[in-house]
Structures are given as C-alpha cells and as structure tokens.
Design a protein around this motif. Structure first.
Motif, mmCIF file in Angstrom:
data_model
loop_
_atom_site.group_PDB
_atom_site.id
_atom_site.type_symbol
_atom_site.label_atom_id
_atom_site.label_comp_id
_atom_site.label_asym_id
_atom_site.label_seq_id
_atom_site.Cartn_x
_atom_site.Cartn_y
_atom_site.Cartn_z
ATOM 1 N N VAL A 1 0.840 -1.208 0.000
ATOM 2 C CA VAL A 1 0.000 0.000 0.000
ATOM 3 C C VAL A 1 0.871 1.254 0.000
ATOM 4 O O VAL A 1 0.616 2.201 -0.764
ATOM 5 N N ILE A 2 1.906 1.264 0.812
ATOM 6 C CA ILE A 2 2.806 2.418 0.856
ATOM 7 C C ILE A 2 3.489 2.611 -0.490
ATOM 8 O O ILE A 2 3.585 3.737 -1.001
ATOM 9 N N MET A 3 3.945 1.529 -1.099
ATOM 10 C CA MET A 3 4.608 1.627 -2.400
ATOM 11 C C MET A 3 3.651 2.150 -3.473
ATOM 12 O O MET A 3 4.045 2.954 -4.318
ATOM 13 N N ILE A 4 2.393 1.728 -3.437
ATOM 14 C CA ILE A 4 1.413 2.205 -4.414
ATOM 15 C C ILE A 4 1.203 3.706 -4.256
ATOM 16 O O ILE A 4 1.170 4.448 -5.244
ATOM 17 N N ILE A 5 1.100 4.189 -3.019
ATOM 18 C CA ILE A 5 0.916 5.622 -2.775
ATOM 19 C C ILE A 5 2.119 6.415 -3.277
ATOM 20 O O ILE A 5 1.972 7.448 -3.944
ATOM 21 N N VAL A 6 3.320 5.928 -2.983
ATOM 22 C CA VAL A 6 4.538 6.610 -3.423
ATOM 23 C C VAL A 6 4.611 6.628 -4.950
ATOM 24 O O VAL A 6 4.893 7.665 -5.557
#
Length: 150
Positions: free
Chosen positions: A11-16
C-alpha cells in the motif's frame, strides 16, 4: 514476514508510485501552472517538496515495518537492539539520507532493505531531472501560448 506487513508495504509503495507519477505527468497542477519567462514557479517547487516528503515518509515507513519484522538497519557496523522509537527515527533518517543521495554509511540495510535503498536512491537521483524537465516544458507551453495570441 507476515501477510499484514506485506500488505502495508505494498500500500505504501502504491501511494509513493502514484504520487511520483502524478508529479511527472503534471497531475492536478497542469491547468494551474503558469510561469512567466525566467521566473520561479513556487507551485512547482512546493509540489516537488511534497513529493520528496511523501517518498521519504513512505520509504521510512517501509523500513520501519521491515525493522519490526527483524530485517534491520545496521548502525555503524554493529547489529544492536533499539527501541521502537529508535527504530522509527533510524528508519526515517536512513530514508532521508538515501533519497537525497547523501549516503553517509552510518546506517546500512540488510536483506531486501538493500534493494529498497537502491530504488529509493534512484528515485532521489531522477526527481530533480523530472523537476527541470517540467520547468522547461511549462516555459515552452507559455511561449507557445504567447505566440498563438500574437
């Protein structure tokens, strides 16, 4: 690592990734971005600053999640146990130093953290280029508009 950690990291990687792609494509600023000849674009600067903060925060959270799963950041060549707060601080410090391509070497990732650090350093290296290209493109579009008006 457990499934929750992987979900958080993904999820964090998708946001970044979406934040960086939105910046590169021009995103919501495309219609509002207006620059005069050889003038500084405060909006573009703040956008770049926010992208940097999102990437530092996102990767810092990833390093923190990994440290909670015993994929550690090694400090000064010594593997030592730190508190949760210490791990949180080390994760964000390492993220900032890596993104800004300073790389002091006082904190070193282990395992998959090395690959993530390489990806983050590459992002830190490429973002200024995207910033300059966005400025040039915006300047060119403004010149084209002025010529069309004449």
């Amino acid at each position: 690592m457990d499934i929750i950690s992987w979900v958080v990291i993904i999820v964090i990687m998708i946001i970044v990734i979406f934040s960086i792609m939105d910046f590169i494509r021009g995103g919501k600023l495309r219609g509002r971005m207006q620059m005069r000849d050889s003038r500084f674009s405060a909006e573009l600067f703040y956008t770049l600053l926010m992208i940097y903060l999102v990437v530092i925060f996102g990767f810092g959270l990833i390093y923190f999640v990994l440290s909670m799963n015993h994929v550690l950041l090694v400090e000064n060549g010594e593997l030592r146990e730190v508190s949760v707060l210490g791990s949180f601080i080390h994760s964000f410090y390492f993220s900032g130093v890596t993104l800004l391509t300073i790389g002091y070497g006082d904190i070193i990732p282990l395992g998959i953290g090395r690959l993530l650090a390489l990806i983050q350093a590459l992002i830190g290296y490429v973002l200024p280029t995207a910033f300059v290209l966005r400025l040039v493109q915006s300047n060119q579009q403004n010149r084209d508009r002025k010529q069309d008006m004449l």
